[in-house]
Design an enzyme around this catalytic site. Structure first.
Site, PDB file in Angstrom:
ATOM      1  N   HIS A   1       5.801 -12.453   7.745  1.00 16.60           N
ATOM      2  CA  HIS A   1       5.990 -11.083   7.283  1.00 16.60           C
ATOM      3  C   HIS A   1       7.180 -11.019   6.338  1.00 16.60           C
ATOM      4  O   HIS A   1       8.138 -11.788   6.502  1.00 16.60           O
ATOM      5  CB  HIS A   1       6.226 -10.116   8.455  1.00 16.60           C
ATOM      6  CG  HIS A   1       5.943  -8.706   8.089  1.00 16.60           C
ATOM      7  ND1 HIS A   1       6.890  -7.889   7.532  1.00 16.60           N
ATOM      8  CD2 HIS A   1       4.794  -7.974   8.152  1.00 16.60           C
ATOM      9  CE1 HIS A   1       6.345  -6.710   7.280  1.00 16.60           C
ATOM     10  NE2 HIS A   1       5.074  -6.730   7.646  1.00 16.60           N
TER      11      HIS A   1
ATOM     12  N   ASP B   1      -2.371  -8.293  11.589  1.00 14.08           N
ATOM     13  CA  ASP B   1      -3.695  -8.745  11.163  1.00 14.08           C
ATOM     14  C   ASP B   1      -4.192  -9.954  11.937  1.00 14.08           C
ATOM     15  O   ASP B   1      -5.375 -10.292  11.884  1.00 14.08           O
ATOM     16  CB  ASP B   1      -3.667  -9.074   9.667  1.00 14.08           C
ATOM     17  CG  ASP B   1      -3.275  -7.871   8.843  1.00 14.08           C
ATOM     18  OD1 ASP B   1      -3.850  -6.797   9.083  1.00 14.08           O
ATOM     19  OD2 ASP B   1      -2.385  -7.987   7.995  1.00 14.08           O
TER      20      ASP B   1
ATOM     21  N   HIS C   1      -1.901  -8.890   2.037  1.00 17.56           N
ATOM     22  CA  HIS C   1      -1.594  -7.604   2.701  1.00 17.56           C
ATOM     23  C   HIS C   1      -2.758  -7.297   3.653  1.00 17.56           C
ATOM     24  O   HIS C   1      -3.096  -8.120   4.495  1.00 17.56           O
ATOM     25  CB  HIS C   1      -1.355  -6.572   1.606  1.00 17.56           C
ATOM     26  CG  HIS C   1      -0.810  -5.260   2.064  1.00 17.56           C
ATOM     27  ND1 HIS C   1      -0.175  -5.075   3.259  1.00 17.56           N
ATOM     28  CD2 HIS C   1      -0.805  -4.030   1.455  1.00 17.56           C
ATOM     29  CE1 HIS C   1       0.206  -3.799   3.376  1.00 17.56           C
ATOM     30  NE2 HIS C   1      -0.179  -3.146   2.299  1.00 17.56           N
TER      31      HIS C   1
ATOM     32  N   ARG D   1       2.766  -4.252  16.646  1.00 19.02           N
ATOM     33  CA  ARG D   1       1.362  -3.836  16.466  1.00 19.02           C
ATOM     34  C   ARG D   1       0.428  -4.924  16.991  1.00 19.02           C
ATOM     35  O   ARG D   1      -0.671  -4.640  17.445  1.00 19.02           O
ATOM     36  CB  ARG D   1       1.093  -3.568  14.968  1.00 19.02           C
ATOM     37  CG  ARG D   1       2.009  -2.508  14.385  1.00 19.02           C
ATOM     38  CD  ARG D   1       1.847  -2.383  12.880  1.00 19.02           C
ATOM     39  NE  ARG D   1       2.195  -3.601  12.166  1.00 19.02           N
ATOM     40  CZ  ARG D   1       2.066  -3.775  10.853  1.00 19.02           C
ATOM     41  NH1 ARG D   1       1.569  -2.786  10.111  1.00 19.02           N
ATOM     42  NH2 ARG D   1       2.412  -4.900  10.276  1.00 19.02           N
TER      43      ARG D   1
ATOM     44  N   SER E   1       0.828  -1.221   0.000  1.00 22.25           N
ATOM     45  CA  SER E   1       0.000   0.000   0.000  1.00 22.25           C
ATOM     46  C   SER E   1       0.857   1.264   0.000  1.00 22.25           C
ATOM     47  O   SER E   1       0.637   2.175  -0.814  1.00 22.25           O
ATOM     48  CB  SER E   1      -0.970   0.006   1.181  1.00 22.25           C
ATOM     49  OG  SER E   1      -0.301  -0.273   2.383  1.00 22.25           O
TER      50      SER E   1
HETATM   51  N1  HAX Z   1       1.497 -19.614   6.378  1.00 22.90           N
HETATM   52  C1  HAX Z   1       1.969 -20.558   5.533  1.00 22.90           C
HETATM   53  N2  HAX Z   1       3.039 -20.365   4.756  1.00 22.90           N
HETATM   54  C2  HAX Z   1       3.672 -19.193   4.851  1.00 22.90           C
HETATM   55  C3  HAX Z   1       3.265 -18.187   5.745  1.00 22.90           C
HETATM   56  C4  HAX Z   1       2.115 -18.429   6.514  1.00 22.90           C
HETATM   57  N3  HAX Z   1       1.603 -17.508   7.346  1.00 22.90           N
HETATM   58  N4  HAX Z   1       4.091 -17.143   5.625  1.00 22.90           N
HETATM   59  C5  HAX Z   1       4.987 -17.468   4.675  1.00 22.90           C
HETATM   60  N5  HAX Z   1       4.733 -18.706   4.212  1.00 22.90           N
HETATM   61  C6  HAX Z   1       5.395 -19.411   3.112  1.00 22.90           C
HETATM   62  C7  HAX Z   1       5.269 -18.574   1.847  1.00 22.90           C
HETATM   63  O1  HAX Z   1       3.988 -18.763   1.225  1.00 22.90           O
HETATM   64  C8  HAX Z   1       6.416 -19.091   1.023  1.00 22.90           C
HETATM   65  O2  HAX Z   1       6.026 -20.325   0.480  1.00 22.90           O
HETATM   66  P1  HAX Z   1       6.555 -20.804  -0.971  1.00 22.90           P
HETATM   67  O3  HAX Z   1       8.030 -20.957  -0.802  1.00 22.90           O
HETATM   68  O4  HAX Z   1       5.828 -22.065  -1.186  1.00 22.90           O
HETATM   69  O5  HAX Z   1       6.187 -19.716  -1.926  1.00 22.90           O
HETATM   70  C9  HAX Z   1       7.475 -19.336   2.095  1.00 22.90           C
HETATM   71  O6  HAX Z   1       6.780 -19.469   3.342  1.00 22.90           O
HETATM   72  C10 HAX Z   1       8.482 -18.215   2.220  1.00 22.90           C
HETATM   73  O7  HAX Z   1       7.780 -17.009   2.430  1.00 22.90           O
HETATM   74  P2  HAX Z   1       8.448 -15.822   3.278  1.00 22.90           P
HETATM   75  O8  HAX Z   1       9.691 -15.400   2.576  1.00 22.90           O
HETATM   76  O9  HAX Z   1       8.549 -16.187   4.699  1.00 22.90           O
HETATM   77  O10 HAX Z   1       7.325 -14.697   3.212  1.00 22.90           O
HETATM   78  P3  HAX Z   1       7.053 -13.649   2.043  1.00 22.90           P
HETATM   79  O11 HAX Z   1       7.909 -12.450   2.271  1.00 22.90           O
HETATM   80  O12 HAX Z   1       7.110 -14.266   0.689  1.00 22.90           O
HETATM   81  O13 HAX Z   1       5.515 -13.278   2.304  1.00 22.90           O
HETATM   82  C11 HAX Z   1       3.639 -12.797   3.628  1.00 22.90           C
HETATM   83  C12 HAX Z   1       5.126 -12.536   3.406  1.00 22.90           C
HETATM   84  C13 HAX Z   1       3.121 -11.827   4.668  1.00 22.90           C
HETATM   85  C14 HAX Z   1       2.883 -12.537   2.327  1.00 22.90           C
HETATM   86  C15 HAX Z   1       3.451 -14.276   4.109  1.00 22.90           C
HETATM   87  O14 HAX Z   1       4.074 -14.443   5.364  1.00 22.90           O
HETATM   88  C16 HAX Z   1       1.992 -14.683   4.197  1.00 22.90           C
HETATM   89  O15 HAX Z   1       1.419 -15.100   3.186  1.00 22.90           O
HETATM   90  N6  HAX Z   1       1.348 -14.541   5.415  1.00 22.90           N
HETATM   91  C17 HAX Z   1      -0.055 -14.823   5.556  1.00 22.90           C
HETATM   92  C18 HAX Z   1      -0.884 -13.662   5.058  1.00 22.90           C
HETATM   93  C19 HAX Z   1      -0.743 -12.465   5.969  1.00 22.90           C
HETATM   94  O16 HAX Z   1      -0.851 -12.578   7.182  1.00 22.90           O
HETATM   95  N7  HAX Z   1      -0.535 -11.299   5.377  1.00 22.90           N
HETATM   96  C20 HAX Z   1      -0.426 -10.043   6.136  1.00 22.90           C
HETATM   97  C21 HAX Z   1       1.018  -9.604   6.364  1.00 22.90           C
HETATM   98  C22 HAX Z   1       1.131  -8.321   7.118  1.00 22.90           C
HETATM   99  C23 HAX Z   1       0.649  -7.198   6.289  1.00 22.90           C
HETATM  100  O17 HAX Z   1       1.181  -6.798   5.274  1.00 22.90           O
HETATM  101  N8  HAX Z   1      -0.474  -6.661   6.676  1.00 22.90           N
HETATM  102  O18 HAX Z   1      -1.057  -5.768   5.912  1.00 22.90           O
END
Ligand code: HAX
Length: 432
Positions: A315, A370, A268, A324, A238
């Site tokens: 994250h 979140d 996000h 937070r 964002s």
């Molecule tokens: N559950 C399961 N698997 C997860 C995970 C979770 N909560 N968090 C990361 N992973 C997985 C990823 O999907 C990725 O898998 P692949 O190798 O198969 O693609 C692997 O672990 C490595 O990911 P990462 O490097 O640790 O995390 P990223 O930087 O790629 O992604 C995310 C960060 C926040 C998108 C990720 O942790 C996620 O999908 N979390 C769940 C959704 C979420 O809570 N989003 C909100 C985040 C905070 C925010 O921005 N709020 O607005």
């Protein structure tokens, strides 16, 4: 006056940016790997902001202050636990903790500007009741673009040096309209579609709670929400979208609408909605009772095994429990310790990190903002969880606003990174 103070700060800051560009522009900050170019630019250091900084092991600092310091130092409305959102806006813009008079100035200014033109209600009404509130919110904001003072001044041919001033006007015209807009979207979708009337005595957060029709301490919940969600440095979707779109000199209305569209993705900001959806699934499976540790572990593993992420955990930058999250947890421990969904969240805090560690994929197994936010809303009766990302969006607009004003003040140019082709990367790979 806030604008005059800002002018002084901008005049002081401009030579620093000019000096860096002129005399140190060729210094190397970082190098970029193929993994980073393919992998969403993780960790590439190529953005500049002084509004906030996210340390992976500490969490967010707003203008150098940790969140607990922000909550401790910012003045609070009488009888409230949480500070004025207006004070946070002042801090993000200027870097200074405001006094009572300085906050009062923003409170008064925001009150003057919070009335929505009738056509914004028409835009909201024109959506079907099946529309997602983020789509409505984004469109309602975009419809206000015709009010942009920046556009008016730009077409008059003003100097680049003055762009920030009309952007500032757009910011303080739009920000106070967000809570009434959100409250009306809520009324339209989930209540009896009556325009909520503002209370002239109340501040940004207090008036939002009033328009939502929820009693104390929901005013403090609102203040807390808008403050913790305001900024998370510049690279998140964002904030970065806001910066990118504004860099083409789109006005603040179009910029805010665009950044909200990025916030509305489940990886996000929409994760707060996804957490509640997921918890409701868990609740159904548990037939209404709070699960024990083993049952909860099974539910978490089932989610992972079905190929889904655990919403609210992980994250891209943080490597510890999100501060937070902790601010909200403290609030929950004080006000809703016995709440059933808090018991769920409390249990998840215990069981999810070891599971994510065992699974071995997520770099950060800890909860993010979140993971906690929806259950507090639910507790106070806001159970339409599709609405939660709108609340995040109101907060995030404060941080994006401060960033955009400073981007314009420091004359940051159009953002335009360079792309390569896969052939080029393969060629590069074969040579090293
Ligand atoms: N559950 C399961 N698997 C997860 C995970 C979770 N909560 N968090 C990361 N992973 C997985 C990823 O999907 C990725 O898998 P692949 O190798 O198969 O693609 C692997 O672990 C490595 O990911 P990462 O490097 O640790 O995390 P990223 O930087 O790629 O992604 C995310 C960060 C926040 C998108 C990720 O942790 C996620 O999908 N979390 C769940 C959704 C979420 O809570 N989003 C909100 C985040 C905070 C925010 O921005 N709020 O607005």
């Amino acid at each position: 006056m806030l604008k005059e103070k800002l002018r002084k700060k901008i005049d002081e800051h401009r030579p620093r940016t000019q000096e860096l560009l002129k005399n140190h522009g060729n210094k190397v900050i970082d190098e970029v790997t193929i993994a980073q170019a393919i992998g969403g630019m993780r960790g590439v250091k190529c953005l500049v902001t002084d509004i906030s900084y996210l340390d992976p092991n500490e969490g967010i600092r707003y203008r150098g202050y940790t969140l607990p310091e922000v909550f401790e130092k910012l003045p609070k409305p009488e009888g409230s636990e949480m500070p004025f959102v207006e004070g946070l806006f002042y801090l993000l813009l200027t870097g200074d903790i405001p006094g009572e008079d300085e906050i009062e100035e923003v409170v008064v200014e925001f009150k003057k500007r919070r009335v929505l033109p009738d056509y914004v209600y028409d835009v909201i009404d024109s959506f079907p009741s099946t529309a997602h509130p983020m789509a409505i919110f984004s469109s309602a904001i975009m419809s206000l673009s015709q009010e942009s003072e920046f556009n008016r001044q730009y077409h008059k041919g003003i100097s680049k040096m003055d762009y920030w001033e009309s952007t500032y006007e757009d910011v303080i015209n739009l920000l106070p309209k967000l809570p009434p807009m959100a409250a009306y979207i809520y009324a339209k979708l989930y209540k009896e579609c009556v325009k909520p009337e503002p209370n002239p005595d109340l501040d940004f957060g207090g008036n939002f709670a009033h328009m939502m029709g929820v009693d104390k301490p929901y005013d403090d919940v609102s203040r807390m929400y808008f403050i913790i969600h305001a900024d998370h440095e510049s690279g998140n979707v964002s904030a970065h979208t806001g910066h990118l779109v504004a860099s083409s000199l789109s006005d603040f209305y179009l910029t805010t609408s665009a950044m909200l569209n990025g916030l509305a993705g489940p990886l996000h900001g929409l994760a707060n909605q996804e957490v509640l959806r997921w918890l409701q699934d868990a609740r159904k499976q548990m037939e209404g009772k709070v699960p024990n540790e083993e049952e909860m572990k099974k539910f978490v593993w089932d989610t992972l095994d079905s190929g889904q992420v655990i919403p609210g955990f992980g994250h891209a930058v943080l490597r510890k429990t999100d501060p937070r999250y902790m601010i909200q947890r403290e609030f929950a421990l004080k006000h809703l310790k016995e709440d059933e969904l808090f018991q769920y969240v409390d249990l998840l805090y215990k069981v999810v990190p070891p599971i994510l560690k065992e699974q071995g994929k997520a770099k950060n197994p800890w909860p993010n903002v979140d993971s906690h936010s929806g259950i507090i809303q639910w507790h106070y009766g806001i159970t339409n969880y599709d609405f939660y990302t709108v609340l995040f969006g109101i907060g995030r607009a404060l941080g994006v606003a401060a960033n955009i004003i400073w981007d314009r003040a420091l004359l940051y140019p159009l953002e335009r990174p360079k792309s390569l082709t896969t052939d080029m990367l393969e060629d590069l790979a074969s040579k090293s």
